[in-house]
Design a protein around this motif. Structure first.
Motif, PDB file in Angstrom:
ATOM      1  N   LYS A 101      -1.097 -22.961 -69.582  1.00 20.42           N
ATOM      2  CA  LYS A 101      -2.393 -23.200 -70.691  1.00 20.42           C
ATOM      3  C   LYS A 101      -1.904 -21.900 -71.244  1.00 20.42           C
ATOM      4  CE  LYS A 101      -6.305 -21.510 -70.696  1.00 20.42           C
ATOM      5  NZ  LYS A 101      -7.762 -21.582 -70.181  1.00 20.42           N
ATOM      6  N   TYR A 102      -0.875 -21.132 -70.769  1.00 21.64           N
ATOM      7  CA  TYR A 102      -0.761 -19.778 -71.677  1.00 21.64           C
ATOM      8  C   TYR A 102       0.587 -19.878 -71.826  1.00 21.64           C
ATOM      9  CZ  TYR A 102      -4.825 -18.372 -69.393  1.00 21.64           C
ATOM     10  OH  TYR A 102      -6.475 -17.696 -69.431  1.00 21.64           O
ATOM     11  N   GLU A 103       1.050 -20.945 -71.812  1.00 23.24           N
ATOM     12  CA  GLU A 103       2.858 -21.245 -71.823  1.00 23.24           C
ATOM     13  C   GLU A 103       3.168 -20.168 -73.742  1.00 23.24           C
ATOM     14  OE1 GLU A 103       5.625 -24.280 -72.482  1.00 23.24           O
ATOM     15  OE2 GLU A 103       4.532 -24.712 -71.982  1.00 23.24           O
ATOM     16  N   ASN A 104       2.461 -20.589 -74.406  1.00 20.54           N
ATOM     17  CA  ASN A 104       2.715 -20.094 -76.351  1.00 20.54           C
ATOM     18  C   ASN A 104       1.914 -19.013 -76.245  1.00 20.54           C
ATOM     19  OD1 ASN A 104       3.862 -22.684 -76.499  1.00 20.54           O
ATOM     20  ND2 ASN A 104       1.988 -24.061 -76.764  1.00 20.54           N
ATOM     21  N   VAL A 105       1.399 -17.990 -75.466  1.00 26.00           N
ATOM     22  CA  VAL A 105       0.805 -16.660 -75.969  1.00 26.00           C
ATOM     23  C   VAL A 105       2.301 -15.867 -75.746  1.00 26.00           C
ATOM     24  CG1 VAL A 105       0.273 -14.800 -74.728  1.00 26.00           C
ATOM     25  CG2 VAL A 105      -0.860 -16.618 -73.820  1.00 26.00           C
ATOM     26  N   SER A 106       2.223 -15.134 -77.215  1.00 29.06           N
ATOM     27  CA  SER A 106       3.215 -14.523 -78.008  1.00 29.06           C
ATOM     28  C   SER A 106       2.642 -12.352 -78.124  1.00 29.06           C
ATOM     29  CB  SER A 106       3.098 -14.297 -79.559  1.00 29.06           C
ATOM     30  OG  SER A 106       2.406 -14.706 -80.201  1.00 29.06           O
ATOM     31  N   VAL A 107       1.456 -12.477 -77.870  1.00 28.47           N
ATOM     32  CA  VAL A 107       0.787 -11.168 -77.868  1.00 28.47           C
ATOM     33  C   VAL A 107       0.167 -10.209 -76.915  1.00 28.47           C
ATOM     34  CG1 VAL A 107      -0.045  -9.202 -79.308  1.00 28.47           C
ATOM     35  CG2 VAL A 107       0.502 -11.105 -80.672  1.00 28.47           C
ATOM     36  N   VAL A 108       0.707  -9.876 -75.573  1.00 30.84           N
ATOM     37  CA  VAL A 108      -0.688  -9.282 -74.818  1.00 30.84           C
ATOM     38  C   VAL A 108      -0.761  -7.954 -75.258  1.00 30.84           C
ATOM     39  CG1 VAL A 108      -0.028 -10.770 -73.018  1.00 30.84           C
ATOM     40  CG2 VAL A 108       1.649  -8.960 -73.699  1.00 30.84           C
ATOM     41  N   PRO A 109      -1.568  -6.937 -74.702  1.00 30.30           N
ATOM     42  CA  PRO A 109      -2.038  -5.579 -74.862  1.00 30.30           C
ATOM     43  C   PRO A 109      -1.108  -4.881 -73.907  1.00 30.30           C
ATOM     44  CG  PRO A 109      -3.995  -7.335 -74.173  1.00 30.30           C
ATOM     45  CD  PRO A 109      -2.831  -7.430 -74.263  1.00 30.30           C
ATOM     46  N   SER A 110      -0.142  -3.835 -74.085  1.00 33.43           N
ATOM     47  CA  SER A 110       0.291  -2.808 -73.389  1.00 33.43           C
ATOM     48  C   SER A 110      -0.133  -2.249 -71.894  1.00 33.43           C
ATOM     49  CB  SER A 110       0.465  -1.269 -74.714  1.00 33.43           C
ATOM     50  OG  SER A 110      -0.287  -1.194 -74.519  1.00 33.43           O
ATOM     51  N   SER A 111      -1.459  -2.925 -72.062  1.00 31.94           N
ATOM     52  CA  SER A 111      -2.165  -2.060 -70.599  1.00 31.94           C
ATOM     53  C   SER A 111      -3.515  -3.031 -70.321  1.00 31.94           C
ATOM     54  CB  SER A 111      -2.579  -0.815 -70.169  1.00 31.94           C
ATOM     55  OG  SER A 111      -3.039  -0.644 -70.983  1.00 31.94           O
ATOM     56  N   LEU A 112      -4.128  -3.324 -69.239  1.00 32.25           N
ATOM     57  CA  LEU A 112      -5.107  -4.478 -68.802  1.00 32.25           C
ATOM     58  C   LEU A 112      -6.006  -3.906 -67.730  1.00 32.25           C
ATOM     59  CD1 LEU A 112      -6.573  -6.596 -70.801  1.00 32.25           C
ATOM     60  CD2 LEU A 112      -5.829  -8.178 -68.784  1.00 32.25           C
ATOM     61  N   ASP A 113      -7.224  -3.985 -67.765  1.00 30.33           N
ATOM     62  CA  ASP A 113      -7.737  -3.862 -65.904  1.00 30.33           C
ATOM     63  C   ASP A 113      -9.048  -3.966 -66.851  1.00 30.33           C
ATOM     64  OD1 ASP A 113      -9.120  -2.713 -63.919  1.00 30.33           O
ATOM     65  OD2 ASP A 113      -8.710  -0.235 -64.567  1.00 30.33           O
ATOM     66  N   TRP A 114      -8.796  -5.398 -65.293  1.00 27.88           N
ATOM     67  CA  TRP A 114      -9.777  -6.259 -65.564  1.00 27.88           C
ATOM     68  C   TRP A 114     -11.487  -6.080 -65.349  1.00 27.88           C
ATOM     69  CZ3 TRP A 114     -10.845  -9.983 -69.029  1.00 27.88           C
ATOM     70  CH2 TRP A 114      -9.845 -10.195 -69.482  1.00 27.88           C
ATOM     71  N   ARG A 115     -11.496  -4.108 -64.651  1.00 27.00           N
ATOM     72  CA  ARG A 115     -12.340  -3.855 -64.430  1.00 27.00           C
ATOM     73  C   ARG A 115     -13.259  -3.527 -64.956  1.00 27.00           C
ATOM     74  NH1 ARG A 115      -9.208  -0.200 -60.050  1.00 27.00           N
ATOM     75  NH2 ARG A 115      -7.452   0.272 -61.847  1.00 27.00           N
ATOM     76  N   ASN A 237      -5.218 -12.263 -69.900  1.00 32.57           N
ATOM     77  CA  ASN A 237      -6.223 -13.383 -70.301  1.00 32.57           C
ATOM     78  C   ASN A 237      -7.347 -13.450 -68.620  1.00 32.57           C
ATOM     79  OD1 ASN A 237      -5.538 -14.600 -72.824  1.00 32.57           O
ATOM     80  ND2 ASN A 237      -3.574 -13.981 -72.085  1.00 32.57           N
ATOM     81  N   GLN A 238      -6.998 -13.489 -67.683  1.00 34.50           N
ATOM     82  CA  GLN A 238      -8.134 -13.808 -66.885  1.00 34.50           C
ATOM     83  C   GLN A 238      -7.659 -13.045 -65.381  1.00 34.50           C
ATOM     84  OE1 GLN A 238      -6.890 -17.824 -67.179  1.00 34.50           O
ATOM     85  NE2 GLN A 238      -8.472 -17.356 -64.835  1.00 34.50           N
ATOM     86  N   PRO A 239      -7.841 -12.584 -64.111  1.00 40.13           N
ATOM     87  CA  PRO A 239      -7.411 -12.047 -63.322  1.00 40.13           C
ATOM     88  C   PRO A 239      -6.679 -12.925 -61.898  1.00 40.13           C
ATOM     89  CG  PRO A 239      -9.737 -11.062 -63.399  1.00 40.13           C
ATOM     90  CD  PRO A 239      -9.025 -12.577 -64.508  1.00 40.13           C
ATOM     91  N   VAL A 240      -5.390 -12.907 -62.185  1.00 41.26           N
ATOM     92  CA  VAL A 240      -4.855 -14.256 -61.041  1.00 41.26           C
ATOM     93  C   VAL A 240      -4.870 -13.981 -59.419  1.00 41.26           C
ATOM     94  CG1 VAL A 240      -2.428 -15.088 -60.854  1.00 41.26           C
ATOM     95  CG2 VAL A 240      -3.933 -14.644 -63.247  1.00 41.26           C
ATOM     96  N   SER A 241      -4.742 -14.791 -59.104  1.00 41.88           N
ATOM     97  CA  SER A 241      -4.341 -15.054 -57.462  1.00 41.88           C
ATOM     98  C   SER A 241      -2.536 -14.829 -57.063  1.00 41.88           C
ATOM     99  CB  SER A 241      -4.553 -16.011 -56.806  1.00 41.88           C
ATOM    100  OG  SER A 241      -4.418 -16.115 -55.493  1.00 41.88           O
ATOM    101  N   VAL A 242      -2.125 -13.810 -56.221  1.00 40.59           N
ATOM    102  CA  VAL A 242      -1.178 -13.882 -56.015  1.00 40.59           C
ATOM    103  C   VAL A 242      -0.626 -13.629 -54.981  1.00 40.59           C
ATOM    104  CG1 VAL A 242      -0.103 -12.292 -58.742  1.00 40.59           C
ATOM    105  CG2 VAL A 242      -0.576 -11.029 -56.901  1.00 40.59           C
ATOM    106  N   CYS A 243       0.726 -14.604 -54.326  1.00 39.02           N
ATOM    107  CA  CYS A 243       0.721 -13.863 -52.993  1.00 39.02           C
ATOM    108  C   CYS A 243       2.274 -12.966 -52.851  1.00 39.02           C
ATOM    109  CB  CYS A 243       1.169 -15.157 -52.146  1.00 39.02           C
ATOM    110  SG  CYS A 243      -0.578 -15.821 -52.063  1.00 39.02           S
ATOM    111  N   ILE A 244       2.277 -11.958 -51.860  1.00 41.03           N
ATOM    112  CA  ILE A 244       2.984 -11.013 -51.895  1.00 41.03           C
ATOM    113  C   ILE A 244       3.796 -10.658 -49.544  1.00 41.03           C
ATOM    114  CG2 ILE A 244       2.452  -9.694 -53.624  1.00 41.03           C
ATOM    115  CD1 ILE A 244       1.313  -7.808 -51.907  1.00 41.03           C
TER     116      ILE A 244
END
Length: 325
Positions: A101-115, A237-244
């Protein structure tokens, strides 16, 4: 010759005595007790090796991160992985999602903290249970629900551990966030933590509590593989589950931006809750872990972002997903 050998042996004994005193202090701090002296001695030798690794790393002034002698210091890497991680790959699952759904997002903040935006619950602790997959799923779920409804609800990891079993997900023996998202969709929601509290163990599914969901989602999507740019669009745009891959320095991580070395053999899942650039100019991902607040930066880690390898640091760009409310 004999005198030189004797002096060297005495020096080693002094060092061991000092280390043993440090070990005893560490045991007292973390309430560690062993069944017998043999076990205590075995753990002491593991402790010594871990401390040597930590101090060697911290003595490297070029590393922008620090390690610490934390609550895991008497565990081997193999023991730590079996007790505190829990990612299991997709195996024979159906094809991953193909929409983004975020494929066409072209601008994002330089930093972000959902907390700071009220979309992240306090850090939890999975204990000696390979349930990281449940915590990563729930972290992403809690954020999605808060952003959609304005309500931040602590959801139940234990429901996933007990009830989302069979196939890829096996409770404390590991699991996969995508399967957990599918379970939440099929069950029309997940109950909250107060209804179904966490026990860090495998139990029989409590059907009564499962029938009282506190939050639901309509779908989930996977972030396109091997793209930190697409992951950035999602996390913006939202918190995301990631695996590492959480082996090596990650076990003893204390502060700063982890810059590796780090492989891509995924074994642990966390929730990406932001990103930014450190004071010394290193781009990073902000990760919410599930090992309690005494680990890392009060339960969080920062790992390097925008690296040359398409997989991202520790493979962070290879298995990421998020909930759609």
């Amino acid at each position: 010759m004999f005198g030189a050998w004797s002096s060297e042996a005495t020096s080693r004994n002094v060092q061991d005595a000092s280390m043993y005193e440090r070990y005893e202090q560490w045991m007292a701090r973390y309430g560690r007790q062993y069944s017998n002296m043999n076990e205590k001695e075995t753990r002491f030798n593991i402790f010594k090796k871990n401390v040597a690794f930590i101090e060697s790393s911290n003595n490297n002034a070029d590393k922008p991160y620090k390690l610490s002698v934390n609550q895991f210091a008497d565990l081997t890497a193999e023991e730590f992985k079996s007790q505190r991680t829990g990612f299991k790959g997709p195996g024979d699952l159906p094809p991953l999602t193909t929409t983004f759904k975020y494929e066409n997002v072209s601008v994002v903040p330089s930093s972000l903290d959902w907390r700071t935006k009220g979309a992240v619950m306090p850090v939890k602790d999975q204990g000696e249970c390979g349930s990281c997959w449940a915590f990563a799923t729930v972290g992403a779920l809690e954020g999605a629900i808060q952003l959609a409804t304005g309500k931040l609800i602590s959801m139940s990891e234990q429901e996933l551990v007990d009830c989302n079993v069979g196939g890829e997900n096996e409770g404390c023996n590991g699991g996969y966030p995508d399967v957990a998202f599918l379970y939440i969709i099929e069950k029309h929601g997940l109950t909250n933590e107060a209804n179904y509290p966490y026990t860090a163990s495998d139990n029989v599914c409590n059907a009564t509590e499962v029938d009282t969901p506190s939050g639901s989602i309509t779908a989930y999507e996977d972030v396109p593989v091997n793209s930190e740019l697409d992951l950035l669009k999602a996390v913006a745009n939202q918190p995301v589950s990631v695996c590492i891959q959480a082996s090596g320095a990650f076990m003893s991580y204390s502060s700063g931006v982890l810059t590796g070395p780090c492989g891509t053999d995924l074994d642990h899942c966390v929730t990406a809750v932001g990103y930014g650039t450190s004071d010394d100019g290193i781009d990073y991902w902000l990760l919410k872990n599930s090992w309690g607040t005494e680990w890392g930066e009060e339960g969080y880690a920062r790992i390097q972002r925008n690296i040359e390898a398409v997989e991202g640091m520790c493979g962070i760009a290879t298995s990421a997903s998020y909930a759609i409310v």
